[in-house]
Design an enzyme around this catalytic site. Structure first.
Site, mmCIF file in Angstrom:
data_model
loop_
_atom_site.group_PDB
_atom_site.id
_atom_site.type_symbol
_atom_site.label_atom_id
_atom_site.label_comp_id
_atom_site.label_asym_id
_atom_site.label_seq_id
_atom_site.Cartn_x
_atom_site.Cartn_y
_atom_site.Cartn_z
ATOM 1 N N CYS A 180 95.804 39.415 27.111
ATOM 2 C CA CYS A 180 95.376 38.577 28.237
ATOM 3 C C CYS A 180 93.903 38.772 28.597
ATOM 4 O O CYS A 180 93.033 38.365 27.835
ATOM 5 C CB CYS A 180 96.302 38.811 29.430
ATOM 6 S SG CYS A 180 96.301 37.421 30.617
ATOM 7 N N LYS A 233 96.697 47.823 27.012
ATOM 8 C CA LYS A 233 95.618 46.937 27.499
ATOM 9 C C LYS A 233 94.484 47.738 28.136
ATOM 10 O O LYS A 233 94.739 48.584 29.007
ATOM 11 C CB LYS A 233 96.244 45.983 28.519
ATOM 12 C CG LYS A 233 95.359 44.894 29.060
ATOM 13 C CD LYS A 233 96.186 44.019 30.035
ATOM 14 C CE LYS A 233 95.434 42.799 30.509
ATOM 15 N NZ LYS A 233 96.283 41.956 31.412
ATOM 16 N N GLU A 264 102.803 38.640 27.249
ATOM 17 C CA GLU A 264 102.580 39.912 27.933
ATOM 18 C C GLU A 264 103.787 40.200 28.837
ATOM 19 O O GLU A 264 104.330 39.291 29.478
ATOM 20 C CB GLU A 264 101.309 39.735 28.793
ATOM 21 C CG GLU A 264 100.842 40.942 29.556
ATOM 22 C CD GLU A 264 99.610 40.609 30.420
ATOM 23 O OE1 GLU A 264 99.239 39.412 30.529
ATOM 24 O OE2 GLU A 264 99.004 41.548 30.967
#
Lengths: 276, 276
Positions: B150, B117, B46
């Site tokens: 994540c 995300k 990330e």
């Protein structure tokens, strides 16, 4: 003792198929041992009264008991005496004559609920009627208790549902046959339980069985896990018969879903963006 | 080489915040090392171009790049040259001026998709615009690739959605700050990845970062996991900077959701009995 702390236990029994009196005695002994350890919640394995590896449906029917049969009646008496909540697997004779792979929740003498497993594993499909009701969350004297039976816990949406319904302790009676695949350093059934605990911030109290049965070996995946995913208690490597796992828990901690300063594992969900 | 086998890799880099040219060089070196190892899929962390611990939103904006900026342009050229699929985190300057915590999927020179995300962690909420589209599954030259970034992977419903959408490899660029709580014997971020792999019978290829940054340490939770939950590759204990994890996988195995003789982890679901 801090307010809100309580002791919970799992007894990793080794029932023998076709010996219901022996198995019943194992459960009674486990309740007394758990009480002596100060436990207010005890989880026993799936199908702990009957054994698991049925030859056929007829054998399962012959070993099944109704909810007013000897197992539940005795458990009601003992949990009343010891002021305990018991979650235990039962080969249940259903009113319609079918057989359920059931779990009962008994709170200090009262049968609080019965749940019939909704995800049947392998030959269970030949023996049991799958449940038609969602896995429950039950208000008990130790807080809101969720119930899943063995393969149920392999469905993250079921564990999430229990958390969304307010479970603080998810109890999992199980019988985990060893498939020959060894996942290290933790059995995959322990890993999935840790993941369920951590992603939902709940306690998981799962009780496997042990003891060879008709050629089947068992993983011995009993574990007590806290809402951060810490293993508070696990079974000995070889899954010793009768082993009592004991841990001190604080169920109220599981009401708090926050992580870090700005997050919450339930309210951070984006339900409109999942495919379910 | 068995038909259908291919090599995948993660490069656990140590980017430095505010040094985009240094970070870009790290990613280029990682692509070359992965190619030399025979990898046809590489996952990078990330935000690997920018670093993570932004002082404020202005710093993130200053370090953000559009999709035609130097990082994606260079990655397109190198993946074309090495015939590789790359999944990498990017601090993305969005057309409306906001900043996305994005992941790009580049297949042999072509930008196949960009994902922003949808579950933002902690101070990311002050810096990034949360994505508004589901996590994607992308048809690539190595098979159907899912993407989560994540904290996304901490939501079992997102991982399940990717499996239901046909992902065979779920890639997870991540930056996992250490919170001080150590879960043993496996970091909880590895445990949740193993559980996602096993419960969905998919490969998970997750790439964490390492290297101290403004007082933050990282877990080093990189791992390559097979559909039975086996850890094919993990990071060294201290998360060595630049470590390349490599494993041989067979993505087609993840198309088969059967377990044992009578079960299937997706078709065994009971959607009417979950609370979602």
């Amino acid at each position: 003792v801090t307010a809100g702390l309580l002791t919970v236990a799992c007894a990793q029994l080794a029932p023998r198929i076709g010996e219901p009196e022996h198995n019943q005695a194992l459960t009674e002994d486990a309740i007394r041992r758990a009480a002596a350890a100060g436990a207010r919640l005890l989880v026993l394995p799936e199908l702990c009264t009957s054994g698991y590896v049925f030859a056929d449906a007829a054998e399962a029917r012959a070993l099944a008991q109704p909810l007013d049969g000897p197992a539940v009646s005795t458990w009601r008496r003992l949990t009343d005496e010891h002021e305990m909540v018991l979650v235990a697997g039962l080969c249940e004779r259903l009113p319609n004559g079918a057989v359920g792979n059931s779990a009962v929740v008994i709170d200090r003498g009262e049968l609080a609920t019965v749940y019939r497993k909704i995800h049947l594993w392998d030959r269970e499909t030949l023996v049991f009627a799958a449940g038609t009701q969602p896995a429950p969350v039950v208000a008990t004297s130790v807080g809101p208790v969720g119930v899943a039976v063995c393969y149920d816990a392999f469905f993250p949406e079921l564990m999430r549902s229990l958390a969304l319904d307010g479970a603080q302790l998810i109890t999992v009676p199980m019988n985990t046959p060893s498939t020959g695949t060894t996942i290290k350093p933790l059995a995959v059934e322990v890993v999935t339980a840790v993941a369920a605990a951590a992603t939902n911030r709940v306690y998981v109290v799962q009780c496997d069985r042990t003891g060879d049965e008709r050629g089947v070996r068992w993983v011995g995946a009993s574990a007590i896990i806290d809402p951060e995913g810490r293993l508070l208690a696990t079974a000995d490597h070889d899954g010793a018969a009768g082993q009592l796992l004991v841990a001190e828990v604080e169920p109220g901690m599981a009401a708090d879903k926050r992580v870090g300063d700005r997050n919450d594992v339930l309210s951070d969900r984006r339900p409109g963006l999942y495919r379910m």
